[in-house]
Design a protein around this motif. Structure first.
Motif, PDB file in Angstrom:
ATOM      1  N   GLU A 118       0.848  -1.197   0.000  1.00 42.71           N
ATOM      2  CA  GLU A 118       0.000   0.000   0.000  1.00 42.71           C
ATOM      3  C   GLU A 118       0.885   1.249   0.000  1.00 42.71           C
ATOM      4  O   GLU A 118       1.680   1.451   0.917  1.00 42.71           O
ATOM      5  N   LYS A 161      -8.864  -7.151  -4.246  1.00 42.84           N
ATOM      6  CA  LYS A 161      -8.744  -7.214  -2.779  1.00 42.84           C
ATOM      7  C   LYS A 161      -9.930  -7.997  -2.207  1.00 42.84           C
ATOM      8  O   LYS A 161      -9.753  -8.875  -1.360  1.00 42.84           O
ATOM      9  N   TYR A 170      -5.989 -12.178   1.968  1.00 41.69           N
ATOM     10  CA  TYR A 170      -5.473 -10.832   1.713  1.00 41.69           C
ATOM     11  C   TYR A 170      -4.698 -10.303   2.926  1.00 41.69           C
ATOM     12  O   TYR A 170      -5.190 -10.351   4.042  1.00 41.69           O
ATOM     13  N   GLY A 172      -2.644  -6.737   3.826  1.00 40.23           N
ATOM     14  CA  GLY A 172      -2.168  -5.401   3.464  1.00 40.23           C
ATOM     15  C   GLY A 172      -0.847  -5.102   4.152  1.00 40.23           C
ATOM     16  O   GLY A 172      -0.672  -5.410   5.329  1.00 40.23           O
TER      17      GLY A 172
END
Ligand code: B4P
Length: 191
Positions: A118, A161, A170, A172
């Motif tokens: 991210e 996502k 998933y 992050g």
């Protein structure tokens, strides 16, 4: 349960997928499958596929699903003995994700996790313009094309996502910081 480690490295253009792949393949002994690298090899070899891909890539658009799916399938078949794969820049659409699941599930070697880097948009633009200044990569030269790639990501790729979250795969990862610190975060997430 499969012993293979199959990682999807995910994130917008310039998030550091290619950069981090280098460390992950080394640490875990995996095979690196980058659709961007495979497409650039076709461009370099001046194949028909490469000529068609170059136009789309230089416009900041995605290459057709059937082309990248075919490339990944060929590469997986060429590496049947691999301990696992780092999928870098693939899948980028839902059709690609479904095709990948079908290929891996047929061998009972499913995706282990999706690691999503991210990074805010302005940092992405800065990194890619920086690479464009030194690498000669034509899709990194023009800010308009870079922002188009980011829009393509948000529209067609970011929804994946949800696809991987629904499978509880998933993860992050903060993609801002030193390259070594981000590698550490990825390794911790793999567990
Ligand atoms: P890709 O080759 O996948 O490239 P990318 O998304 O632009 O970059 P990446 O995230 O790997 O960034 P990198 O580590 O290099 O795609 C290119 C094009 O190919 C696409 O636009 C599309 O047209 C086509 N394509 C590819 N796959 C496709 C698919 N599946 N379907 C359809 N079309 C497809 O890092 C970028 C820069 O940041 C580097 O200069 C790096 O040194 C720097 N950097 C990295 N980490 C950093 C950090 N922590 N701090 C500061 N700088 C950092």
């Amino acid at each position: 349960m499969s012993e293979k480690l199959n990682i999807v490295l995910f994130g917008p253009p310039g998030a550091g997928k290619g950069t981090q792949s280098t460390f992950l393949i080394e640490k875990y002994g995996l095979v690196h499958l980058s659709t961007g690298d495979l497409l650039r090899a076709e461009i370099h070899a001046e194949t028909e596929l490469g000529k068609a891909a170059r136009e789309l890539m230089d416009a900041g658009e995605l290459v057709a699903d059937h082309i990248v799916i075919g490339m990944i399938k060929n590469m997986m078949e060429a590496h049947l003995e691999a301990k696992g794969f780092v999928f870098d820049g693939f899948p980028r659409t839902r059709a690609q994700a479904e095709a990948l699941d079908a290929m891996l599930n047929a061998k009972s070697e499913p995706i282990t996790c999706m690691l999503a880097l991210e990074v805010p948009e302005e940092e992405l633009v800065k990194r890619l313009l920086g690479r464009g200044a030194t690498s000669g990569r034509s899709d990194d030269q023009d800010e308009h094309v870079i922002r188009k790639r980011i829009r393509e990501y948000e529209e067609k790729t970011a929804p994946l996502k949800d696809y991987y979250q629904a499978q509880d795969k998933y993860k992050g990862i903060n993609g801002v910081g030193s390259i070594a610190d981000i590698t550490t975060r990825l390794v911790q997430a793999i567990g």
